[in-house]
Motif scaffolding. Structure first.
Motif, PDB file in Angstrom:
ATOM      1  N   ASN A   1       0.832  -1.197  -0.027  1.00  0.00           N
ATOM      2  CA  ASN A   1       0.102   0.132  -0.141  1.00  0.00           C
ATOM      3  C   ASN A   1       0.864   1.190  -0.039  1.00  0.00           C
ATOM      4  O   ASN A   1       0.365   2.305   0.396  1.00  0.00           O
ATOM      5  CB  ASN A   1      -1.020  -0.009   1.174  1.00  0.00           C
ATOM      6  N   PHE A   2       2.167   1.252  -0.458  1.00  0.00           N
ATOM      7  CA  PHE A   2       2.873   2.518  -0.624  1.00  0.00           C
ATOM      8  C   PHE A   2       2.653   2.779  -2.092  1.00  0.00           C
ATOM      9  O   PHE A   2       2.563   1.835  -2.746  1.00  0.00           O
ATOM     10  CB  PHE A   2       4.482   1.877  -0.128  1.00  0.00           C
ATOM     11  N   GLU A   3       3.180   4.263  -2.025  1.00  0.00           N
ATOM     12  CA  GLU A   3       3.050   4.599  -3.478  1.00  0.00           C
ATOM     13  C   GLU A   3       3.929   4.318  -4.438  1.00  0.00           C
ATOM     14  O   GLU A   3       5.025   4.054  -3.952  1.00  0.00           O
ATOM     15  CB  GLU A   3       2.873   6.325  -3.266  1.00  0.00           C
ATOM     16  N   PRO A   4       3.778   4.046  -5.604  1.00  0.00           N
ATOM     17  CA  PRO A   4       4.817   3.476  -6.418  1.00  0.00           C
ATOM     18  C   PRO A   4       6.231   3.979  -6.338  1.00  0.00           C
ATOM     19  O   PRO A   4       7.189   3.353  -6.370  1.00  0.00           O
ATOM     20  CB  PRO A   4       3.980   3.770  -7.989  1.00  0.00           C
ATOM     21  N   THR A   5       6.420   5.238  -6.445  1.00  0.00           N
ATOM     22  CA  THR A   5       7.520   6.168  -6.116  1.00  0.00           C
ATOM     23  C   THR A   5       8.268   5.907  -4.646  1.00  0.00           C
ATOM     24  O   THR A   5       9.398   6.214  -4.607  1.00  0.00           O
ATOM     25  CB  THR A   5       7.367   7.526  -6.388  1.00  0.00           C
ATOM     26  N   GLU A   6       7.525   5.070  -3.848  1.00  0.00           N
ATOM     27  CA  GLU A   6       8.181   4.966  -2.491  1.00  0.00           C
ATOM     28  C   GLU A   6       8.392   3.482  -2.134  1.00  0.00           C
ATOM     29  O   GLU A   6       8.880   2.920  -1.001  1.00  0.00           O
ATOM     30  CB  GLU A   6       6.840   5.406  -1.401  1.00  0.00           C
ATOM     31  N   ARG A   7       8.245   2.535  -3.236  1.00  0.00           N
ATOM     32  CA  ARG A   7       8.264   1.148  -3.066  1.00  0.00           C
ATOM     33  C   ARG A   7       9.914   0.686  -3.139  1.00  0.00           C
ATOM     34  O   ARG A   7      10.364   0.017  -4.065  1.00  0.00           O
ATOM     35  CB  ARG A   7       7.472   0.401  -4.027  1.00  0.00           C
ATOM     36  N   LEU A   8      10.616   1.092  -2.141  1.00  0.00           N
ATOM     37  CA  LEU A   8      11.972   1.000  -2.352  1.00  0.00           C
ATOM     38  C   LEU A   8      12.423  -0.298  -1.290  1.00  0.00           C
ATOM     39  O   LEU A   8      11.842  -0.185  -0.145  1.00  0.00           O
ATOM     40  CB  LEU A   8      12.793   2.324  -1.718  1.00  0.00           C
ATOM     41  N   ASN A   9      13.258  -0.999  -1.585  1.00  0.00           N
ATOM     42  CA  ASN A   9      13.650  -2.073  -0.669  1.00  0.00           C
ATOM     43  C   ASN A   9      15.033  -2.016  -0.699  1.00  0.00           C
ATOM     44  O   ASN A   9      15.768  -1.962  -1.567  1.00  0.00           O
ATOM     45  CB  ASN A   9      13.408  -3.520  -1.552  1.00  0.00           C
ATOM     46  N   THR A  10      15.499  -2.211   0.401  1.00  0.00           N
ATOM     47  CA  THR A  10      17.229  -2.374   0.625  1.00  0.00           C
ATOM     48  C   THR A  10      17.483  -3.798   1.354  1.00  0.00           C
ATOM     49  O   THR A  10      16.714  -4.585   1.611  1.00  0.00           O
ATOM     50  CB  THR A  10      17.224  -1.401   2.004  1.00  0.00           C
ATOM     51  N   ASP A  11      18.695  -3.837   1.063  1.00  0.00           N
ATOM     52  CA  ASP A  11      19.523  -5.126   1.492  1.00  0.00           C
ATOM     53  C   ASP A  11      20.294  -4.524   2.813  1.00  0.00           C
ATOM     54  O   ASP A  11      21.396  -4.080   2.687  1.00  0.00           O
ATOM     55  CB  ASP A  11      20.318  -5.682   0.879  1.00  0.00           C
ATOM     56  N   GLY A  12      19.389  -4.818   4.162  1.00  0.00           N
ATOM     57  CA  GLY A  12      20.311  -4.100   5.399  1.00  0.00           C
ATOM     58  C   GLY A  12      19.864  -2.671   5.443  1.00  0.00           C
ATOM     59  O   GLY A  12      18.943  -2.201   4.677  1.00  0.00           O
ATOM     60  N   ARG A  13      20.538  -2.042   6.338  1.00  0.00           N
ATOM     61  CA  ARG A  13      20.038  -0.604   6.643  1.00  0.00           C
ATOM     62  C   ARG A  13      20.190   0.140   5.621  1.00  0.00           C
ATOM     63  O   ARG A  13      20.999   0.213   4.610  1.00  0.00           O
ATOM     64  CB  ARG A  13      20.787  -0.119   7.742  1.00  0.00           C
ATOM     65  N   PRO A  14      19.145   0.981   5.311  1.00  0.00           N
ATOM     66  CA  PRO A  14      19.159   2.093   4.229  1.00  0.00           C
ATOM     67  C   PRO A  14      20.152   3.142   4.232  1.00  0.00           C
ATOM     68  O   PRO A  14      20.440   3.538   5.429  1.00  0.00           O
ATOM     69  CB  PRO A  14      17.593   2.668   4.264  1.00  0.00           C
ATOM     70  N   ALA A  15      20.678   3.260   3.164  1.00  0.00           N
ATOM     71  CA  ALA A  15      21.592   4.457   3.098  1.00  0.00           C
ATOM     72  C   ALA A  15      20.737   5.803   3.430  1.00  0.00           C
ATOM     73  O   ALA A  15      21.619   6.731   3.892  1.00  0.00           O
ATOM     74  CB  ALA A  15      22.381   4.492   1.700  1.00  0.00           C
ATOM     75  N   TRP A  16      19.803   5.878   3.366  1.00  0.00           N
ATOM     76  CA  TRP A  16      19.006   7.299   3.482  1.00  0.00           C
ATOM     77  C   TRP A  16      18.975   7.356   4.987  1.00  0.00           C
ATOM     78  O   TRP A  16      18.502   8.666   5.251  1.00  0.00           O
ATOM     79  CB  TRP A  16      17.747   7.412   2.704  1.00  0.00           C
ATOM     80  N   MET A  17      19.375   6.520   5.823  1.00  0.00           N
ATOM     81  CA  MET A  17      19.222   6.845   7.381  1.00  0.00           C
ATOM     82  C   MET A  17      20.450   7.516   7.978  1.00  0.00           C
ATOM     83  O   MET A  17      20.337   7.789   9.123  1.00  0.00           O
ATOM     84  CB  MET A  17      19.030   5.579   8.044  1.00  0.00           C
ATOM     85  N   ASN A  18      21.574   7.581   7.006  1.00  0.00           N
ATOM     86  CA  ASN A  18      22.604   8.569   7.478  1.00  0.00           C
ATOM     87  C   ASN A  18      22.376   9.955   6.697  1.00  0.00           C
ATOM     88  O   ASN A  18      22.637  10.219   5.898  1.00  0.00           O
ATOM     89  CB  ASN A  18      23.908   8.002   6.639  1.00  0.00           C
ATOM     90  N   PHE A  19      21.872  10.687   7.631  1.00  0.00           N
ATOM     91  CA  PHE A  19      21.508  12.017   7.169  1.00  0.00           C
ATOM     92  C   PHE A  19      22.509  13.015   6.725  1.00  0.00           C
ATOM     93  O   PHE A  19      23.810  12.674   7.338  1.00  0.00           O
ATOM     94  CB  PHE A  19      20.610  12.818   8.207  1.00  0.00           C
ATOM     95  N   VAL A  20      22.393  13.737   5.682  1.00  0.00           N
ATOM     96  CA  VAL A  20      23.617  14.632   5.164  1.00  0.00           C
ATOM     97  C   VAL A  20      23.321  16.080   5.710  1.00  0.00           C
ATOM     98  O   VAL A  20      22.329  16.512   6.017  1.00  0.00           O
ATOM     99  CB  VAL A  20      23.365  14.738   3.727  1.00  0.00           C
TER     100      VAL A  20
END
Length: 536
Positions: free
Chosen positions: A487-506
């Motif tokens: 039920n996620f929007e198509p542009t948000e259907r991201l899958n990761t292998d382990g912790r997401p890189a996006w969780m390291n804020f810039v």
């Protein structure tokens, strides 16, 4: 509506004041009282310390509808997990940059907001710490000093866990400049820091930051017992200090200390976990601050309630005729997460069940119309104040939690599980059976499986409260939003292998220009490095 994420120009950057040394707004009007006057007046110190909980609910930028204080920051973290999905017509979801991992690098407005808001909160605490001399202060002023230290520890612990670079399979800890930024957090800004020091202020290592936070908590513990009133829980108390110590120990993976401090927090709080009626009541569900250890309380006099938009209820409550839910920006639980919850767990009634579910007619709605109008999996966890879905001044005079005693039970259980599987299993089963699901059994037979199960139950308990992010990042868990039936929007259907890189804020580049020692020490930009799942 959905607008462009503004990229800064170099010219604008040079016109801007430094974020750490000059761009943090003074939250106490300096033309009203001097620091010396504050130090001599308990009433003036009370006014100054009140700016801290005010900052937690203040609006950063009226043109940026994600910028509604601590609650907005919590929501940013939540949309970066697989637990919370936003269903909208894409014109009203202001958090899409973070949920889509798009334009969250150094040059962007949304990146500046996250960075600058946190340091404005730090400034609010430093204003108190810098103004109160404990050697000359009254007990009341010392109590307020404890409030400031606890708040500073809380916000730095959040920042450290958000900005610390941890390894992942998409970005490298050795950035493009060849500098290894692994375990670097954020610069530490202390009260009274000179501008030249702020301009040459490096990212603290994990060890340096942990030591700083622990020292702040020691100072808070020294002074908070002198505080007579915790302002209806908008100020932290000693239970919150122990809770912060438990969070700190979990970040450091010091599980014996995490378990010990979680139990101390539980004992000091003197609170029972919220009951079924507390959670599901259509008028008072998750809007009563007295049920929690620490929270944020809105009133109809707050700037954030000048209109219906930039506040907690506007975003987090789906059962309203005002705010973003009225525009169709509904907050949902991820389908795969929902499906895993047992039907005998009353917490599953905090979301609209599918029509085919045995729970479909059991979910309590504020009004029958919402049963029809809300999408499947929509949250009914956070109710408008007094159950008022018509008058926004009333319904949005609500509260949201910073810390609940339930979190401490889950920290205690997970910390125990890392040390002794049988003890961890007993703790999670005791909590679940007594407070959430009498039929609960834990089938985990390994440490990893048990820890994952405890964290999952914690994710359900604290859904929408901004805490899941930290566990996913710490434990190197994957985020999976693309799957059959998602039920996620198509542009948000991201899958990761382990912790997401996006969780390291810039870190925003405006800060790098203001604090040159950060040059070449930023985290890699994860924007656009994940391809949405399309079913193939």
């Amino acid at each position: 509506m959905k607008r462009l994420n503004i990229r800064y120009s170099v010219g604008l950057l040079f016109l801007a004041a430094p974020l750490l040394s000059g761009c943090m707004k003074e939250v106490f009007p300096t033309d009203v009282a001097t620091t010396d006057q504050l130090a001599k007046s308990p009433d003036a110190t009370e006014f100054l310390v009140s700016a801290i909980p005010t900052k937690a609910k203040s609006v950063y930028n009226w043109d940026k509808s994600y910028s509604w204080g601590l609650g907005g920051i919590m929501h940013i973290r939540d949309v970066m997990t697989e637990d919370l999905a936003t269903l909208s017509n894409r014109d009203w979801d202001w958090f899409w940059w973070w949920s889509e991992c798009t334009d969250i690098g150094a040059p962007w407005m949304c990146t500046q907001y996250v960075w600058e808001w946190h340091y404005q909160y730090v400034q609010a605490t430093n204003n108190v710490i810098g103004a109160v001399n404990p050697d000359a202060a009254t007990d009341v002023q010392k109590g307020y000093l404890g409030v400031a230290y606890a708040n500073r520890a809380m916000i730095y612990l959040d920042m450290a866990r958000m900005y610390e670079f941890l390894p992942n399979k998409v970005t490298n800890g050795r950035n493009e400049a060849g500098v290894d930024v692994t375990h670097l957090t954020v610069p530490i800004v202390k009260a009274g820091m000179k501008e030249e020091d702020a301009r040459e202020n490096p990212r603290a290592t994990r060890e340096e930051m942990a030591k700083f936070i622990a020292a702040d908590l020691d100072e808070a513990a020294k002074y908070l017992p002198l505080l007579v009133s915790t302002r209806n829980k908008t100020f932290p108390d000693m239970a919150c200090v122990e809770g912060l110590r438990a969070r700190l120990a979990m970040w450091l993976e010091d599980y014996p200390e995490a378990e010990r401090h979680a139990r101390l927090a539980i004992n000091a709080a003197g609170l029972h976990p919220m009951s079924k009626d507390d959670c599901l009541n259509v008028a008072t569900g998750f809007n009563q601050i007295d049920k929690w250890m620490w929270g944020v309380q809105y009133t109809d006099q707050d700037e954030a309630l000048v209109d219906e938009w930039l506040n907690w209820t506007s975003w987090m409550c789906n059962e309203t005729r005002y705010g973003y839910a009225r525009k169709g920006a509904f907050q949902l639980i991820g389908k795969s997460v929902y499906d895993r919850i047992s039907n005998t767990d009353f917490r599953k009634l905090e979301w609209k069940a599918p029509e085919s579910s045995a729970l479909y007619d059991q979910v309590p709605f504020l009004k029958p119309a919402y049963k029809q109008s809300l999408p499947t999996y929509a949250s009914v966890k956070f109710r408008p104040n007094q159950g008022n879905d018509e008058a926004f001044k009333v319904g949005e005079s609500s509260a949201y939690p910073i810390m609940r005693v339930e979190e401490m039970y889950f920290i205690e259980a997970e910390a125990a599980a890392h040390q002794d599987i049988s003890r961890g299993k007993q703790l999670i089963e005791n909590f679940m059976k007594q407070y959430r699901d009498p039929s609960y059994t834990c089938s985990a037979t390994t440490t990893d499986a048990l820890v994952e199960e405890i964290v999952f139950q914690k994710r359900i308990e604290l859904w929408g409260e901004g805490q899941t992010f930290f566990d996913i990042k710490r434990l190197n868990y994957s985020v999976t939003r693309g799957y059959t039936g998602t039920n996620f929007e198509p542009t948000e259907r991201l899958n990761t292998d382990g912790r997401p890189a996006w969780m390291n804020f810039v870190i925003v580049d405006q800060e790098v220009m203001s604090n040159p020692i950060l040059t070449d020490h930023n985290n890699p930009d994860p924007s656009g490095l994940y391809t949405p799942w399309t079913g193939h």
